[in-house]
Design an enzyme around this catalytic site. Sequence first.
Site, short mmCIF file in Angstrom:
data_model
loop_
_atom_site.label_atom_id
_atom_site.label_comp_id
_atom_site.label_asym_id
_atom_site.label_seq_id
_atom_site.Cartn_x
_atom_site.Cartn_y
_atom_site.Cartn_z
N GLU A 67 0.82 -1.21 0.00
CA GLU A 67 0.00 0.00 0.00
C GLU A 67 0.86 1.26 0.00
O GLU A 67 0.56 2.22 -0.72
CB GLU A 67 -0.91 0.04 1.24
CG GLU A 67 -1.85 -1.13 1.36
CD GLU A 67 -1.32 -2.23 2.27
OE1 GLU A 67 -2.13 -2.81 3.01
OE2 GLU A 67 -0.10 -2.52 2.23
N CYS B 288 -2.53 -2.77 7.54
CA CYS B 288 -2.06 -2.67 8.92
C CYS B 288 -2.27 -1.23 9.40
O CYS B 288 -2.66 -0.36 8.62
CB CYS B 288 -0.58 -3.04 8.97
SG CYS B 288 0.51 -1.79 8.24
N CYS C 220 -0.37 1.42 7.23
CA CYS C 220 -0.98 1.63 5.91
C CYS C 220 -2.34 2.31 6.03
O CYS C 220 -2.69 3.15 5.21
CB CYS C 220 -1.06 0.32 5.16
SG CYS C 220 0.58 -0.35 4.75
#
Length: 169
Positions: free
Chosen positions: A60, A88, A91
């Site tokens: 990402e 996560c 990101c």
Amino acid sequence: MPFSSAEKKDFMQLAFQQAKKAQDLGEVPIGAIVVAPDGQVIGEGFNRRELDQDSTQHAEMIAIREACNKLGTWRLIDCSLFVTLEPCPMCAGAIINSRLKSLYFGALDPKAGAAGSVVNLFDIEKFNHHPNVIRGLYREEASQMLKDFFKEIRRKQKAEKDSGKNFAN
């Protein structure tokens, strides 16, 4: 204008192609693409943590960085991110900060997911941006890709361990 089912499928397939690049390099197979409102792919990335020895080299982050460079701005307003695994916290923060309009992701991440699995950063009211989140797009395909990757890693580790035992005898 929202993307059609066929367009969403095509974009997720592009994210899977990115994930395959990571897998081919021995990285965890995670891929991402950023799509402009007109449907043009303006950023793409795959997981490169091990290759670059950089904890920020998530798919990402790489795709978002490329899209920002292409547009010449950090604001990805009206753009969408397609990713094979739930983002996560790092990101998710980048998604919020870059003002992405929509997030589409495949597999849930019960260990680090920040779009609902562990925590949902996108639902925190105090943040000034809240992307539209579409969870589980091609979830089975995304999950299977990760399961197969880790199964192969475990098989290789076992084979190495077993060959070490034989060598010691």
